[in-house]
Design an enzyme around this catalytic site. Sequence first.
Site, PDB file in Angstrom:
ATOM      1  N   HIS A  75      11.593  14.745  -4.249  1.00 36.22           N
ATOM      2  CA  HIS A  75      11.958  14.840  -5.667  1.00 36.22           C
ATOM      3  C   HIS A  75      11.004  15.792  -6.373  1.00 36.22           C
ATOM      4  O   HIS A  75       9.793  15.620  -6.292  1.00 36.22           O
ATOM      5  CB  HIS A  75      11.884  13.464  -6.336  1.00 36.22           C
ATOM      6  CG  HIS A  75      13.118  12.635  -6.120  1.00 36.22           C
ATOM      7  ND1 HIS A  75      13.542  11.678  -6.996  1.00 36.22           N
ATOM      8  CD2 HIS A  75      14.015  12.643  -5.105  1.00 36.22           C
ATOM      9  CE1 HIS A  75      14.659  11.125  -6.538  1.00 36.22           C
ATOM     10  NE2 HIS A  75      14.959  11.685  -5.386  1.00 36.22           N
ATOM     11  N   TYR A 203      12.628   7.003 -16.138  1.00 36.49           N
ATOM     12  CA  TYR A 203      11.729   6.037 -16.771  1.00 36.49           C
ATOM     13  C   TYR A 203      12.218   5.879 -18.208  1.00 36.49           C
ATOM     14  O   TYR A 203      12.301   6.876 -18.936  1.00 36.49           O
ATOM     15  CB  TYR A 203      10.287   6.553 -16.758  1.00 36.49           C
ATOM     16  CG  TYR A 203       9.631   6.475 -15.395  1.00 36.49           C
ATOM     17  CD1 TYR A 203       9.850   7.453 -14.424  1.00 36.49           C
ATOM     18  CD2 TYR A 203       8.793   5.409 -15.071  1.00 36.49           C
ATOM     19  CE1 TYR A 203       9.249   7.370 -13.173  1.00 36.49           C
ATOM     20  CE2 TYR A 203       8.179   5.324 -13.814  1.00 36.49           C
ATOM     21  CZ  TYR A 203       8.413   6.310 -12.877  1.00 36.49           C
ATOM     22  OH  TYR A 203       7.817   6.221 -11.647  1.00 36.49           O
ATOM     23  N   PRO A 295       2.977  -1.115 -11.669  1.00 37.01           N
ATOM     24  CA  PRO A 295       3.786  -0.174 -10.883  1.00 37.01           C
ATOM     25  C   PRO A 295       4.299   1.051 -11.633  1.00 37.01           C
ATOM     26  O   PRO A 295       4.914   1.925 -11.026  1.00 37.01           O
ATOM     27  CB  PRO A 295       4.966  -1.041 -10.410  1.00 37.01           C
ATOM     28  CG  PRO A 295       5.052  -2.128 -11.415  1.00 37.01           C
ATOM     29  CD  PRO A 295       3.670  -2.385 -11.906  1.00 37.01           C
ATOM     30  N   LYS A 299       1.621   4.087  -8.121  1.00 34.66           N
ATOM     31  CA  LYS A 299       0.362   4.445  -7.461  1.00 34.66           C
ATOM     32  C   LYS A 299      -0.127   3.418  -6.420  1.00 34.66           C
ATOM     33  O   LYS A 299      -1.032   3.721  -5.639  1.00 34.66           O
ATOM     34  CB  LYS A 299      -0.750   4.629  -8.510  1.00 34.66           C
ATOM     35  CG  LYS A 299      -0.553   5.851  -9.375  1.00 34.66           C
ATOM     36  CD  LYS A 299      -0.906   7.122  -8.620  1.00 34.66           C
ATOM     37  CE  LYS A 299      -0.400   8.370  -9.280  1.00 34.66           C
ATOM     38  NZ  LYS A 299       0.688   9.049  -8.598  1.00 34.66           N
ATOM     39  N   TYR A 387       1.109  12.191 -11.668  1.00 33.98           N
ATOM     40  CA  TYR A 387       2.243  11.555 -10.988  1.00 33.98           C
ATOM     41  C   TYR A 387       2.356  12.019  -9.530  1.00 33.98           C
ATOM     42  O   TYR A 387       2.577  11.211  -8.633  1.00 33.98           O
ATOM     43  CB  TYR A 387       3.546  11.851 -11.749  1.00 33.98           C
ATOM     44  CG  TYR A 387       4.683  10.955 -11.307  1.00 33.98           C
ATOM     45  CD1 TYR A 387       4.866   9.704 -11.883  1.00 33.98           C
ATOM     46  CD2 TYR A 387       5.564  11.351 -10.299  1.00 33.98           C
ATOM     47  CE1 TYR A 387       5.886   8.862 -11.466  1.00 33.98           C
ATOM     48  CE2 TYR A 387       6.590  10.516  -9.883  1.00 33.98           C
ATOM     49  CZ  TYR A 387       6.746   9.278 -10.476  1.00 33.98           C
ATOM     50  OH  TYR A 387       7.754   8.444 -10.044  1.00 33.98           O
TER      51      TYR A 387
HETATM   52  C1  PHB Z   1      10.519   2.001  -6.802  1.00 37.90           C
HETATM   53  O1  PHB Z   1      11.399   2.766  -6.405  1.00 37.90           O
HETATM   54  O2  PHB Z   1      10.436   0.829  -6.373  1.00 37.90           O
HETATM   55  C2  PHB Z   1       9.557   2.469  -7.833  1.00 37.90           C
HETATM   56  C3  PHB Z   1       9.571   3.807  -8.209  1.00 37.90           C
HETATM   57  C4  PHB Z   1       8.702   4.250  -9.179  1.00 37.90           C
HETATM   58  C5  PHB Z   1       7.824   3.377  -9.776  1.00 37.90           C
HETATM   59  C6  PHB Z   1       7.782   2.040  -9.382  1.00 37.90           C
HETATM   60  C7  PHB Z   1       8.665   1.586  -8.407  1.00 37.90           C
HETATM   61  O3  PHB Z   1       6.991   3.822 -10.748  1.00 37.90           O
END
Ligand code: PHB
Length: 394
Positions: A75, A203, A295, A299, A387
């Site tokens: 990505h 997000y 989460p 990280k 990120y």
């Molecule tokens: C996930 O795909 O489980 C996931 C992706 C990004 C995040 C947290 C969890 O920031």
Amino acid sequence: MELLTTQVAIIGAGPAGLLLGQLLYKAGIEHIIIEQRSAEYVASRIRAGILEQVSVDLLKQAGVDQHLKEKGLPHSGIEILTNGQKHRVDLSALTGGKQVTVYGQTEVTKDLMMAREAAQLKSFYEAQNVQVSDFYQTPKVHFEYQGKSIQIECDFIAGCDGYHGICRASVPQDKIKTYEKVYPFGWLGVLADVPPVADELIYVQSERGFALCSMRSETRSRYYLQVPLNDRVEDWSDERFWEELKSRLDAESQKKLVTGPSIEKSIAPLRSFVTEPMRFGKLFLAGDAAHIVPPTGAKGLNLAASDIAYLSSALIEYYVEGSDQGIQEYSEKCLQRVWKAERFSWWMTHLLHRFEIESEFEHKIKQAELSYILGSTAGKTTLAENYVGLPIHA
Ligand code: PHB
Ligand code: APR
């Protein structure tokens, strides 16, 4: 009592312990893994799914990147949705070509377990009453396995036994300091065999709270909702989940969202936690045993991987070159990177979630901060470079 000896005893067969085992094996260093759960349990836990390039490189170095190469989804950007509008953060353009890979932690764990089995490396699953002792002098691990009492004498112990493990708990109180922040909400996660709502992660910052649209493949989605801490999974039927998710999305995503039965549904609390130092004589802590991040910045797994990068090279340096410099520097090097990832995860969490206790003023300031970040190349670069993952310094 059965007596065994090895060079490194690894406590815990999560991603940190398994990855360390594989890297030590590649370097010809003897080790044994001791895990309290069954192999089936370990392989079925659903966890996060974003790998930094540093983690991908380490899996390659460990020789376990075959499935990752085939099935991982690179990505080059993420979307941030605020005020009903999506803003793309072009990770690659902002970081000189870096990207992240979408690949489930469950798959990473399974790949590592398969490689371990193929190499016939020694592991004790379902070990009971695991204890570590004497790690300032002659480290020992003691446990019960299939009704037998076993003691392992070793040069070093790697405490990869997660947040609830016994390694951190075995350190004398006056030698350890911990830092903690608990957030007043949790994440409700749903896994479903439906195509993801978009090609990239979204997000979502909304008046109804945070949401995240993620994925595992082109046919499997992973979605999260910010929920009150005392909500229970039983409170959330699939129908209620999809409805709430939809209500936090923009009009286009609402139309595109494909719903379906959940395969897994769970609520996780959010916590920031750091242990200092990360080495106590011949006992090292790595991964969740030493630190937890919320989460939001993806990280957790990546920090576990970078600890293991430092730890594996320190142990290789010790056994192959006879130098203990890497061992001496382990804790400090890890913690420098850990605190930066803690800061980023805390910041992302703070910026994107709704906090009941925040004043209208604080809420407005946060909206302004998000608007500034997304409208400024400097702001987006800050987000992007954290990120995709900060470099591991040698
Ligand atoms: C996930 O795909 O489980 C996931 C992706 C990004 C995040 C947290 C969890 O920031
Ligand atoms: N004895 C032996 N094993 C133990 C003990 C014990 N007393 N206590 C815990 N364990 C095992 C757990 O059963 C688990 O399999 O240690 C393992 C720790 O694994 P994880 O919790 O996955 O931690 P880690 O390997 O550091 O991976 C970090 O996992 O939780 C996510 O977000 C986190 O992605 C990050 C990653």
